[in-house]
Design an enzyme around this catalytic site. Structure first.
Site, PDB file in Angstrom:
ATOM      1  N   HIS A  92      -4.832 -33.622  17.008  1.00  0.00           N
ATOM      2  CA  HIS A  92      -3.810 -34.491  17.397  1.00  0.00           C
ATOM      3  C   HIS A  92      -2.872 -33.757  18.078  1.00  0.00           C
ATOM      4  O   HIS A  92      -1.518 -34.261  17.977  1.00  0.00           O
ATOM      5  CB  HIS A  92      -3.425 -35.326  16.147  1.00  0.00           C
ATOM      6  CG  HIS A  92      -4.626 -36.309  16.054  1.00  0.00           C
ATOM      7  ND1 HIS A  92      -4.681 -37.337  16.492  1.00  0.00           N
ATOM      8  CD2 HIS A  92      -5.495 -36.066  15.066  1.00  0.00           C
ATOM      9  CE1 HIS A  92      -5.851 -38.100  16.016  1.00  0.00           C
ATOM     10  NE2 HIS A  92      -6.341 -37.172  15.084  1.00  0.00           N
ATOM     11  N   GLU A 104      -4.582  -6.861  14.842  1.00  0.00           N
ATOM     12  CA  GLU A 104      -4.223  -5.418  14.486  1.00  0.00           C
ATOM     13  C   GLU A 104      -5.337  -4.333  14.462  1.00  0.00           C
ATOM     14  O   GLU A 104      -5.166  -3.134  14.734  1.00  0.00           O
ATOM     15  CB  GLU A 104      -3.543  -5.516  12.926  1.00  0.00           C
ATOM     16  CG  GLU A 104      -2.671  -4.536  12.734  1.00  0.00           C
ATOM     17  CD  GLU A 104      -1.754  -4.412  11.353  1.00  0.00           C
ATOM     18  OE1 GLU A 104      -2.403  -4.182  10.349  1.00  0.00           O
ATOM     19  OE2 GLU A 104      -0.605  -4.731  11.398  1.00  0.00           O
ATOM     20  N   GLY A 139      -4.860  -1.756   5.024  1.00  0.00           N
ATOM     21  CA  GLY A 139      -3.981  -2.993   4.334  1.00  0.00           C
ATOM     22  C   GLY A 139      -4.766  -4.192   4.524  1.00  0.00           C
ATOM     23  O   GLY A 139      -4.588  -5.094   3.809  1.00  0.00           O
ATOM     24  N   ARG A 140      -5.081  -4.470   5.811  1.00  0.00           N
ATOM     25  CA  ARG A 140      -5.640  -5.555   6.222  1.00  0.00           C
ATOM     26  C   ARG A 140      -7.201  -6.038   5.526  1.00  0.00           C
ATOM     27  O   ARG A 140      -7.690  -6.872   5.692  1.00  0.00           O
ATOM     28  CB  ARG A 140      -5.763  -6.061   7.559  1.00  0.00           C
ATOM     29  CG  ARG A 140      -6.244  -5.016   8.602  1.00  0.00           C
ATOM     30  CD  ARG A 140      -5.768  -5.093   9.969  1.00  0.00           C
ATOM     31  NE  ARG A 140      -6.272  -3.857  10.806  1.00  0.00           N
ATOM     32  CZ  ARG A 140      -5.722  -2.597  10.949  1.00  0.00           C
ATOM     33  NH1 ARG A 140      -4.559  -2.603  10.197  1.00  0.00           N
ATOM     34  NH2 ARG A 140      -6.319  -1.937  11.527  1.00  0.00           N
ATOM     35  N   LYS A 188       0.817  -1.150  -0.070  1.00  0.00           N
ATOM     36  CA  LYS A 188       0.066  -0.123  -0.029  1.00  0.00           C
ATOM     37  C   LYS A 188       0.800   1.445   0.067  1.00  0.00           C
ATOM     38  O   LYS A 188       0.856   2.052  -0.954  1.00  0.00           O
ATOM     39  CB  LYS A 188      -0.888   0.020   1.190  1.00  0.00           C
ATOM     40  CG  LYS A 188      -1.906   1.055   1.376  1.00  0.00           C
ATOM     41  CD  LYS A 188      -2.651   0.963   2.464  1.00  0.00           C
ATOM     42  CE  LYS A 188      -3.375   2.361   2.802  1.00  0.00           C
ATOM     43  NZ  LYS A 188      -4.457   2.386   3.937  1.00  0.00           N
ATOM     44  N   GLU A 219      10.637  -4.617   4.575  1.00  0.00           N
ATOM     45  CA  GLU A 219      10.593  -6.140   4.058  1.00  0.00           C
ATOM     46  C   GLU A 219      10.387  -6.162   2.543  1.00  0.00           C
ATOM     47  O   GLU A 219      11.139  -6.811   1.814  1.00  0.00           O
ATOM     48  CB  GLU A 219       9.511  -6.896   4.762  1.00  0.00           C
ATOM     49  CG  GLU A 219      10.155  -6.824   6.414  1.00  0.00           C
ATOM     50  CD  GLU A 219       9.366  -5.869   7.344  1.00  0.00           C
ATOM     51  OE1 GLU A 219       9.163  -4.806   6.934  1.00  0.00           O
ATOM     52  OE2 GLU A 219       9.156  -6.196   8.362  1.00  0.00           O
ATOM     53  N   LYS A 260       9.426  -0.721  14.254  1.00  0.00           N
ATOM     54  CA  LYS A 260      10.014  -0.719  13.312  1.00  0.00           C
ATOM     55  C   LYS A 260      11.038   0.583  13.217  1.00  0.00           C
ATOM     56  O   LYS A 260      12.107   0.314  12.523  1.00  0.00           O
ATOM     57  CB  LYS A 260       8.928   0.275  12.095  1.00  0.00           C
ATOM     58  CG  LYS A 260       8.000  -0.980  11.406  1.00  0.00           C
ATOM     59  CD  LYS A 260       7.048  -0.150  10.517  1.00  0.00           C
ATOM     60  CE  LYS A 260       5.862  -1.063  10.190  1.00  0.00           C
ATOM     61  NZ  LYS A 260       4.957  -0.265   9.364  1.00  0.00           N
TER      62      LYS A 260
END
Ligand code: F6P
Length: 533
Positions: free
Chosen positions: A369, A338, A252-253, A194, A200, A497
């Site tokens: 399991h 978030e 963003g999400r 965005k 990253e 950050k």
């Protein structure tokens, strides 16, 4: 309001809710839209508790806030932005106004451009230097990764386009592993960000560019970008014809419905992608129109509030009995944590309640399991959210699907009923006696009375996936409004950050370590002595 709910909880907390469950409750404690059914009969919420929860939604202004969101008001108050991911799936709705202008023409135009590009790639009209595109690599993180990565996996039965890979982590192991399996001459790299500043993503994008440059002369030609930052994509060298933009009113999400969903569109094609959007839009309409008690997002949120803020259960397990939803828990971790992991309310005052729960999970039956032991017999109660389809996509293996469904239903039954000491004794009476029988039986007791909900649907089609994702988005919205927080900012990711940026030259050995606490300094020293610098 809250006190009334707490008092009601205190009154009913010790009862076994199993005793409430009869045919009437099974029909009443559900919310349904079309073929999708949310069942919360296996919880301790009764009619009085539900009425109080609905009161809470009314008194905290959920309806007015919902309408404000759909109408483009700047409900993300700390960033002064509208929250309009719903516009991205407003396929046949009316205009959506932001600051006096209808945003729909641009939204639909970008969707049409994405469709042309996806078709060109899928049908081989857009080629790499080595011919038809065989692999698409989406480079992005957080909302620019989790949504499309989850959805591409979820839609595996519909995947008929190029192979899709997702690189998110700055850990070189991530990109190295993906690139090893691709041919640079037939790979399209999509840089999804965005802001187009995320360290990253930009680092991985440059690594991919260098990788491609080894065998492709015009690397820029095999790159596309998904971003709100047109200037930055141009600086990176990506031709505007392959840049798909969106506006800052898409968080963003919440962004997989627009350009960030391009890799999903490449995988399943524009028609199926539109079906996904239609599913989301159908859930929007349901959310806007249904009475609270019949309203899936509202009831999901109210059950969540009951379990977390009233009962004090700190975590919630999301357990899809649908292997294609493998990544749903990870996707929901960002969406929910978030969005609603905030410590202050909208006006900046300390939040007087717990913020949203820790969300975690794995697909069934795998989780059974692994960690279900703790869910059934651990000392803490963990509300479980099951998801299950009536049918899978493997018609010839339907008997396996039936086994899957039986397991899902068995788990919620076991959580509710448990097994008493008497029942445990009877079960093993032939094997042990005396004190040993007593001791062994106690290990086999299940307290039961542990709540769960089940979201059931016919089959995980693109449309149903759209419904599920929009359902969870609106659930987060309703919980956020009730808690009085801003679900659409994420200041909590900033401090780390900033500190990482300051630490980078120290880790690289380009700057002396100073001003750090002793513990951080010691770790830097250890890692340096073992070769990090
Ligand atoms: O750091 C958090 C975050 O801002 C998320 O909210 C977002 O989804 C992610 O980083 C990626 O951001 P971008 O799409 O701008 O690269």
């Amino acid at each position: 309001m809250w006190n009334k709910l707490r008092a009601h909880h205190a009154k009913v907390a010790d009862r076994r809710f199993e005793t409430l469950v009869d045919g009437h409750r099974a029909a009443d404690f559900v919310a349904q839209t079309g073929d999708m059914r949310f069942d919360y009969a296996k919880t301790n919420i009764d009619a009085e508790g539900r009425a109080q929860l609905i009161d809470l939604a009314e008194q905290t202004g959920v309806a007015a806030k919902r309408d404000a969101m759909f109408n483009g008001a700047a409900i993300n108050e700390t960033e002064g932005r509208a929250v309009l991911h719903t516009a991205l799936r407003n396929l046949d709705g009316g205009p959506v106004m932001v600051d006096g202008a209808d945003v729909m023409p641009d939204v639909l135009d970008t969707l049409a451009r994405m469709e042309r590009f996806a078709d060109d790639v899928r049908e081989g009209r857009f080629t790499g230097q080595g011919g038809k595109i065989t692999d698409v690599v989406n480079i992005g993180i957080g909302g620019s990764d989790l949504g499309p990565a989850m959805a591409v996996q979820a839609m595996a039965p519909y995947h008929d386009g190029p192979r899709c890979h997702f690189v998110s982590n700055v850990d070189p192991a991530d990109i190295a592993g993906v690139l090893r399996s691709c041919d640079p001459a037939t790979t399209l790299v999509i840089v999804a960000s965005k802001t187009f500043t995320t360290i990253e993503t930009m680092t991985n994008a440059r690594t991919a560019q260098a990788w491609m440059g080894g065998s492709v002369s015009d690397t820029g030609a095999q790159f596309a970008a998904l971003s709100t930052a047109a200037e930055k994509t141009a600086d990176f060298g990506i031709d505007p014809s392959r840049v798909f933009g969106f506006e800052d009113w898409v968080g963003g999400r919440y962004s997989m419905w627009g350009p960030i969903g391009l890799s999903l569109m490449m995988a399943i094609g524009p028609d199926a992608f539109r079906a996904f959007l239609r599913g989301g839009q159908a859930m929007d309409r349901h959310f806007q129109a249904a009475e609270w008690q019949d309203n899936l997002p509202v009831m999901l949120a109210l059950v969540g509030i009951w379990h977390n803020q009233i009962c004090g259960y700190a975590t919630r397990a999301v357990l899809p009995y649908d292997n294609c939803l493998n990544r749903l828990p990870a996707y929901l971790q960002q969406l929910e944590m978030e969005s609603n992991g905030k410590g202050v309310s909208m006006d900046g005052a300390d939040l007087p309640l717990n913020s949203g729960p820790v969300v975690w999970g794995e697909p069934g039956t795998n989780g059974q399991h692994a960690f279900y032991q703790l869910i059934h017999q651990g000392t803490r109660v963990i509300p479980c959210e099951f998801l299950v389809a009536a049918r899978g996509h493997e018609d010839d293996l339907h008997h396996q699907h039936q086994l899957l469904v039986a397991n899902c239903l068995a788990q919620s039954e076991a959580l509710m009923r448990g097994r008493s000491l008497d029942e445990a004794r009877t079960k093993i009476a032939g094997k042990f006696d005396g004190d040993e029988l007593e001791r062994q039986a106690r290990h086999r007791v299940f307290s039961g009375n542990r709540p769960s909900t089940t979201l059931a649907y016919p089959q995980l089609t693109p449309e149903v996936l759209g419904q599920i994702i929009a359902l969870y988005e609106h659930r987060v919205f309703v919980e956020g409004v009730i808690l009085g927080i801003n679900s659409y900012d994420q200041w909590g990711v900033e401090l780390g950050k900033e500190l990482a940026t300051a630490l980078q030259p120290i880790v690289e050995g380009k700057q002396e370590l100073s001003g750090k606490d002793g513990a951080t300094a010691a770790l830097v020293g250890f890692l340096q002595s073992h070769g990090v610098s």
